[in-house]
Design a protein around this motif. Structure first.
Motif, short mmCIF file in Angstrom:
data_model
loop_
_atom_site.label_atom_id
_atom_site.label_comp_id
_atom_site.label_asym_id
_atom_site.label_seq_id
_atom_site.Cartn_x
_atom_site.Cartn_y
_atom_site.Cartn_z
N ILE A 161 0.83 -1.20 0.00
CA ILE A 161 0.00 0.00 0.00
C ILE A 161 0.87 1.26 0.00
O ILE A 161 0.59 2.24 -0.72
CB ILE A 161 -0.93 0.00 1.23
N ALA A 162 1.96 1.22 0.80
CA ALA A 162 2.88 2.36 0.83
C ALA A 162 3.50 2.58 -0.54
O ALA A 162 3.71 3.73 -0.98
CB ALA A 162 3.95 2.12 1.89
N GLY A 163 3.80 1.48 -1.25
CA GLY A 163 4.35 1.60 -2.60
C GLY A 163 3.37 2.23 -3.57
O GLY A 163 3.74 3.07 -4.40
N GLU A 168 1.40 6.96 -6.75
CA GLU A 168 0.27 7.81 -7.13
C GLU A 168 0.41 9.23 -6.61
O GLU A 168 -0.10 10.18 -7.21
CB GLU A 168 -1.03 7.20 -6.60
N LEU A 169 1.07 9.40 -5.47
CA LEU A 169 1.23 10.72 -4.88
C LEU A 169 2.70 11.10 -4.92
O LEU A 169 3.49 10.69 -4.08
CB LEU A 169 0.69 10.72 -3.44
N GLN A 170 3.08 11.88 -5.95
CA GLN A 170 4.49 12.18 -6.20
C GLN A 170 5.16 12.90 -5.04
O GLN A 170 6.34 12.67 -4.74
CB GLN A 170 4.61 13.03 -7.48
N ASP A 171 4.45 13.78 -4.37
CA ASP A 171 5.05 14.59 -3.32
C ASP A 171 5.04 13.91 -1.94
O ASP A 171 5.54 14.48 -0.96
CB ASP A 171 4.32 15.94 -3.22
N ILE A 172 4.47 12.72 -1.87
CA ILE A 172 4.31 12.09 -0.54
C ILE A 172 5.65 11.66 0.06
O ILE A 172 5.79 11.50 1.26
CB ILE A 172 3.35 10.89 -0.62
N LYS A 173 6.68 11.45 -0.81
CA LYS A 173 7.99 11.05 -0.31
C LYS A 173 8.55 12.07 0.67
O LYS A 173 9.32 11.73 1.56
CB LYS A 173 8.97 10.88 -1.47
N ASN A 174 8.20 13.32 0.47
CA ASN A 174 8.73 14.39 1.31
C ASN A 174 7.86 14.64 2.55
O ASN A 174 8.21 15.47 3.39
CB ASN A 174 8.85 15.69 0.50
N ASP A 175 6.74 13.93 2.63
CA ASP A 175 5.85 14.11 3.78
C ASP A 175 6.45 13.42 5.01
O ASP A 175 6.84 12.24 4.96
CB ASP A 175 4.48 13.51 3.45
N GLU A 176 6.55 14.16 6.12
CA GLU A 176 7.19 13.62 7.32
C GLU A 176 6.43 12.41 7.88
O GLU A 176 7.05 11.44 8.34
CB GLU A 176 7.29 14.72 8.40
N ASN A 177 5.13 12.46 7.81
CA ASN A 177 4.35 11.32 8.31
C ASN A 177 4.60 10.07 7.47
O ASN A 177 4.69 8.96 8.00
CB ASN A 177 2.85 11.66 8.29
N PHE A 178 4.72 10.26 6.14
CA PHE A 178 4.99 9.11 5.28
C PHE A 178 6.38 8.56 5.54
O PHE A 178 6.59 7.34 5.52
CB PHE A 178 4.85 9.52 3.81
N LYS A 179 7.35 9.48 5.77
CA LYS A 179 8.71 9.02 6.08
C LYS A 179 8.71 8.20 7.37
O LYS A 179 9.36 7.16 7.47
CB LYS A 179 9.64 10.23 6.22
N MET A 180 7.98 8.66 8.38
CA MET A 180 7.89 7.94 9.66
C MET A 180 7.23 6.57 9.45
O MET A 180 7.63 5.57 10.07
CB MET A 180 7.09 8.76 10.68
N LEU A 181 6.24 6.51 8.55
CA LEU A 181 5.56 5.25 8.28
C LEU A 181 6.52 4.24 7.65
O LEU A 181 6.57 3.08 8.07
CB LEU A 181 4.37 5.49 7.36
N ALA A 186 9.98 -0.60 8.12
CA ALA A 186 11.30 -1.23 7.99
C ALA A 186 11.76 -1.82 9.33
O ALA A 186 12.31 -2.92 9.40
CB ALA A 186 12.32 -0.22 7.46
N GLN A 187 11.54 -1.07 10.40
CA GLN A 187 11.92 -1.55 11.73
C GLN A 187 11.09 -2.77 12.13
O GLN A 187 11.61 -3.71 12.74
CB GLN A 187 11.73 -0.42 12.75
#
Length: 213
Positions: A161-163, A168-181, A186-187
């Motif tokens: 789902i994250a992939g 689909e959302l090009q700018d989501i990589k820079n979203d802090e919440n998405f980065k935390m997710l 990974a952890q």
């Protein structure tokens, strides 16, 4: 002197000793056996040993005595249950041999009886604890399976789902919440991998255990 010595040993032996007739009546018993069974001499001498033997053990005991009479064996030793006068069960280790007349015909059985009730009780408790541990171990295996298999399946779905979100959302990589997710996923993947390794090591070691007497 020999007869007196034998009588002294017979009377004062810490374990039960009995002379049993070929008709299975008690011919002579020592004090230890009377105390073990709870009967008086008069009461016990009026009985036969099958009357106070647990029915589940009687067939084996009689079969062994037949083997003695047929001279297929010289002696035997079995674990069996007697009923105390009060009705409670007594576990004993019974060692039996056969005495003969001078003409080599059977005379009577000589039985030595050792009380092993406490030992059997401890064994039953140990088996009970072993069964509890086995059940708990099975539950632990089930939990380990859930933790390493089912949760990993859910983790795979979340990563997928994250992939999709990332595509689909090009700018989501820079979203802090998405980065935390993504870091948390990974952890979690690392944690499950470590848990799976521990599970494999623990249960593979248990499979190599050897039963002891």
């Amino acid at each position: 002197i020999k007869d007196k010595l034998f009588q002294n040993i017979f009377d004062n032996a810490p374990n039960g000793i009995a002379i049993v007739g070929l008709d299975y009546k008690w011919v002579k018993v020592n004090r230890s056996l009377l105390e073990l069974l709870g009967y008086s001499e008069e009461e016990l001498y009026a009985m036969r040993f099958p009357e106070i033997t647990h029915k589940d053990d009687l067939e084996v005991a009689l079969a062994q005595k037949f083997q003695l009479l047929e001279r297929h064996i010289a002696r035997y030793q079995i674990k069996k249950r007697y009923f105390h006068k009060t009705g409670r069960i007594i576990w004993v280790l019974s060692s039996v041999s056969l005495e003969f007349h001078e003409d080599c015909t059977p005379l009577y059985f000589i039985s030595q009886v050792v009380d092993i009730s406490e030992h059997k009780e401890l064994l039953l408790q140990m088996n009970s604890l072993t069964e509890i541990a086995k059940n708990q171990n099975e539950k632990l295996k089930d939990f380990a399976h859930i933790a390493t298999h089912d949760i990993r399946s859910h983790l795979g779905n979340l990563n997928m789902i994250a992939g999709f979100m990332e595509e689909e959302l090009q700018d989501i990589k820079n979203d802090e919440n998405f980065k935390m997710l993504t870091v948390a996923l990974a952890q979690l993947d690392t944690t499950i991998s470590n848990l799976n390794e521990v599970r494999k090591e623990q249960f593979s070691a248990q499979e190599n255990l050897t039963a002891l007497n």
